[in-house]
Design an enzyme around this catalytic site. Sequence first.
Site, PDB file in Angstrom:
ATOM      1  N   ASP A  98       6.690  44.421  12.871  1.00  0.00           N
ATOM      2  CA  ASP A  98       6.723  45.500  11.888  1.00  0.00           C
ATOM      3  C   ASP A  98       5.371  46.208  11.801  1.00  0.00           C
ATOM      4  O   ASP A  98       4.319  45.602  11.987  1.00  0.00           O
ATOM      5  CB  ASP A  98       7.087  44.914  10.518  1.00  0.00           C
ATOM      6  CG  ASP A  98       7.131  45.963   9.431  1.00  0.00           C
ATOM      7  OD1 ASP A  98       7.966  46.884   9.542  1.00  0.00           O
ATOM      8  OD2 ASP A  98       6.339  45.877   8.482  1.00  0.00           O
TER       9      ASP A  98
ATOM     10  N   GLU B 201       7.834  48.157  16.220  1.00  0.00           N
ATOM     11  CA  GLU B 201       8.190  49.252  15.304  1.00  0.00           C
ATOM     12  C   GLU B 201       6.916  50.045  15.064  1.00  0.00           C
ATOM     13  O   GLU B 201       6.037  49.616  14.323  1.00  0.00           O
ATOM     14  CB  GLU B 201       8.761  48.699  13.998  1.00  0.00           C
ATOM     15  CG  GLU B 201       9.271  49.779  13.033  1.00  0.00           C
ATOM     16  CD  GLU B 201       8.236  50.224  12.015  1.00  0.00           C
ATOM     17  OE1 GLU B 201       8.294  51.396  11.592  1.00  0.00           O
ATOM     18  OE2 GLU B 201       7.367  49.424  11.652  1.00  0.00           O
TER      19      GLU B 201
END
Length: 718
Positions: A404, A457
Amino acid sequence: MNKLQNSWKSPHEVIEQIQNYTSDSVHDDLGIITKGEKTLIRLYRPGYSETTLELLGKQVKASLVHQDGIFECECPKHTTHLDYRVYHDKGLLDHDPYALSPSLSLEDSSSVTQKNNLNLDKILGATLMTHQGCFGVRFTLFAPSALQVRLHLDTNNNDPSFLLFRKLSPSGVYELFVPGIDEGVCYQFEIITQDKAHRLKTDPFGKYFEIRPNTEAKIFDVSHFEWDDATWLKKRKTNNLLEAPYNIYEVHLGSWIQSKTGFYNYKELAPKLVDYCQKMNFTHVELLPLSEHPLDESWGYQVTGYFAPTSRFGSPKDFQSFVNYLHINDIGVIMDFVPGHFPLDEFSLSKFDGTALFEHEELGIHPNWTTHYFDYAKPFVSSFLLSSANYWIANYHIDGIRVDAVASMIHLDFGREEGQWTPNKHGGKEHLEGLEFLKQFNISLSSAHPDVLRIAEDTSTFQGITHPIEKGGLGFHLKWNLGLCHDLVDDYLSNDFEHRFHRYDNLKFVFDYGFSEAFLIPLSHDDVTHARKSYISKFFGSKEEQFLQFKAYLVFVYCYPGKKLLFMGQEFAQKEEWSCQEPIHWHLLKKIDHQLLQDFVSKLSKIYLAKTMLWNFNQKDFRFVVCNQKILNLFVFCISDLICCFNFSNKHLQSIELNISCKNSLALLLSNRGKNSGSFEDSGVKMDMVGGQIVLSLEPLTACILENKDGFGEYDKG
């Protein structure tokens, strides 16, 4: 183990050292000691006025020799730690933790500060084991700046005030072996800092935690689970990671479905999720962070337990059962991993030993999430994060890790205005330590687990996220393509029909960068939160037009280069933004248009899985057919023997000459209109062959996939 006479200290000296935090190891002066010709058992039990032992099978009372809790009892010279046990509350007996030698070697303790250690969890934390003939738990933690560390146990066996760690100098590792305790016991560390403040901390390496709002870790051994997924793992090892279909269902377990009393258990969720994924033709689930976290509203992205699945849905064993069940039913499991930042909660990593042990002091507080940055330059921190990722793969058989917030890890100016950040040593905005950590993350996991997918991401324009490290890249397998939704939905299909032609060139533009990385195309949770609206609400037009355009966009996505991901609820067009506080709106499936969309997604997914060229995308097989019909909002391209056609206008486009020669009539694989039975009837598509050339008519907002197994001749490159 008897202590040497020359190390003997008086009870007063022992208490003074404990209370003034001047001893690294009170164990040296407790347990079995010698005093002249005498052999003594010395106990530290503050708050007790009397203490009883079982010594060589007989009950013996120990004498209180210091009012602050030192007891002594004379014993035979040959007495060992196995010859006596201490009575605790309710008559329970345990061996004396202070009578034992260290349960961790100096070699292991010194490895804590070495770079790129993938197995810190085997050294630090709570480990069930047998030590010197006693079964119990070894507790270890790294707190180099602490004056003293104490263990608090939620058990009647011990008074938490007297369980003191010893420091294994000079490593900064503290160790304590406690006999007689087993799985399920809760514990915390009390750390005395340099300013003599007392901080209650949870175990950074805790494997299981109490349900929020409680924060204590629970002793648990994950090694006993009996896995049945050998066939799945063998297939995973033999498959080429990127030459495989990924049709991923992104799920937040707490709000996918809920029971009348709250959350379902992992084991209850597994069969429900498998049935749904099989119905919808999803190959994997990607789970929003399951690492333990205190705040539901963080969706799991503010982690306090990097080695523990959240107890909201059950135990670690329950989660192992969850993964096992998905694997034996041919569904892979990808998890979100958050190495970019951690929360400020006092009970967790923040100022763990009174200093910035985990956090980056210079970067301060993260402007976007009010969290700490990890300091990747510290070997212990990078090894902590690497060990966490490795632990999930090794112990929970995770098939992929999605990292993330990569942009925040590689850019010093992320979320900051000019003047709010300091350039790196080269004068640039790159976070050099963050880049180095991500490279090492990919090197280490590629070596240890070459069959596990690594996804980034990244919201930035950083080049080379999925390029090989030796060629200047970061080495991820896939990168989320976050530009497609913006360029096609937010910037094109959200416009009214009269003016959207101004953004028509976006349709071709997305292919300009579509091959620059190995992409995964997400319709993700980030797209349907924070006032971005649900997907169905993003499209301009009436309700019917919105559904047609959503289906058309899905066709575009599934024919566009990259693997696929769809966030829960979007497969049946949830109207409202996603909220973690309630289950997704399954009741909408009572309405025919939502039900038809769900059926459409299932059919589209089935076609995606069946057509190799859609998931093993070769740029050489891609061709623009119509890419300059701005006024008509008509766009057509080929992938191998498939033609993907899109009428993004509200006009009926007739007699469209594609300038593609074809020996036989084309088959209709899918249309966003009609019953998707493979018939042109009610499909919104009409096809004719004129002189061996394809001529189409497309009703308003129609998208379709046509197939010619005989291959195509020459085409107009537009």
